[in-house]
Write an enzyme that holds these catalytic residues in place. Structure first.
Site, PDB file in Angstrom:
ATOM      1  CB  SER A   2      52.812 129.582  37.195  1.00 26.01           C
ATOM      2  OG  SER A   2      53.136 130.027  38.501  1.00 26.01           O
ATOM      3  CE1 TYR A  31      48.744 133.056  36.951  1.00 26.80           C
ATOM      4  CE2 TYR A  31      49.973 132.176  38.817  1.00 26.80           C
ATOM      5  CZ  TYR A  31      49.951 132.709  37.540  1.00 26.80           C
ATOM      6  OH  TYR A  31      51.129 132.889  36.848  1.00 26.80           O
TER       7      TYR A  31
END
Length: 310
Positions: free
Chosen positions: A161, A187
């Site tokens: 990501s 994350y």
């Protein structure tokens, strides 16, 4: 990533998985897509199956997986699909999947993930995002290494990501045992770990003919965002200025990395918008961070993974 110009392709941010897969003949190839019961996982599995691959939907919810398989075969009657249980946060589940795989594996798409969860831990005490997004896929891919090595030119596509820009791996506190828990930092750390995994796996497995690349699929509104409330999501969108893709567009880079002949022999790199990413420039929310390509960090993380998994 090399010092030469980043690798481009005829595709771009608007391309779809079906467009990338058009003309591919994956007959005789076997693929696994984790998290293939929702979001871009569905579209990745659909494109690979439509091109002739035998695709295993590796999912936590097998009933949802069966519904997806039925939907795909409804539009592609010749699609060869199977559904298998896999919970990446449960090492017993990962081990069972690996032990149950028989024969070569040509394409592995490590797609499943969780994002911005509250502070949650596995039974081992591991922070859930790091455990699921990185450690679970690390355990799965290393368990499947013999099957990948048995294939002719196997590929691994590791879905990371742009959030990896937010945080390097903190080797001194991987699981937020000392620093305050921040879901966005956790994350980001987990997605940096995904890129570092690709870097080290590419180095270790080159002689096995296995290529391993990481990718950012783009911003897509799927159930991955379920841990954001509406105000948090709106604030994130406003702050970061996302241009959202459809799931079909989001799956395009996964299919490119997993199956396109344009990437034959390419390994250890990071892709976004169907092209190799440039090095990140501060102030611009794209590209790949130096901390995600650091070979020393990649080697250290691999050993950490081995130690944690015992």
């Amino acid at each position: 990533m090399t010092g030469s110009a980043p690798l481009g392709t005829p595709f771009d941010a608007a391309s779809t998985a079906a467009e990338v897969a058009a003309g591919l003949d994956l007959t005789g190839r076997r693929a696994v897509v984790t998290g293939a019961s929702s979001g871009i996982g569905i579209e990745t599995a659909r494109a690979l199956a439509a091109a002739g691959a035998e695709v295993t939907l590796a999912v936590r919810d097998t009933e949802a997986g069966q519904r997806v398989a039925k939907e795909i075969t409804g539009t592609h009657p010749g699609a060869r699909l199977r559904v298998a249980p896999l919970d990446l946060s449960d090492l017993a589940s990962v081990a069972s999947f690996g032990a149950g795989w028989k024969g070569p594996l040509h394409l592995l798409v490590n797609n499943a993930g969780v994002m911005a969860t509250p502070e949650l831990r596995t039974p081992q005490g591991w922070e859930l995002q790091f455990a699921t997004n990185h450690l679970g896929h690390f355990a799965l891919t290393t368990a499947l290494h013999p099957a990948l090595a048995a294939a002719d030119g196997a590929r691994v596509a590791a879905v990371s990501s742009v959030a990896h820009l937010e945080a390097p791996v903190d080797f001194d506190d991987l699981h937020f045992q000392r620093r305050p828990y921040d879901p966005a930092v956790a994350y980001g750390q987990s997605k940096t770990a995904v890129v570092l995994f690709a870097v080290e796996a590419a180095r270790r497995w080159a002689d096995d003919g296995i290529t391993v690349n990481a990718l950012h699929p783009g911003a897509i509104l799927t159930n991955l965002t379920r841990h954001y409330d509406s105000a948090e999501l709106a604030a994130a969108i406003a702050t970061r200025g996302y241009t959202f893709k459809t799931p079909e567009q989001g799956a395009a880079t996964s299919v490119l990395v997993a199956a396109s002949p344009l990437l034959d022999g390419v390994t250890g790199r990071y892709f976004e918008d169907c092209a190799e990413a440039r090095r990140h420039t501060p102030g611009i929310r794209n590209g790949v961070a130096d901390h995600a390509l650091d070979p020393a960090a990649a080697s250290r993380l691999w050993q950490v993974g081995l130690d944690l998994l015992g």
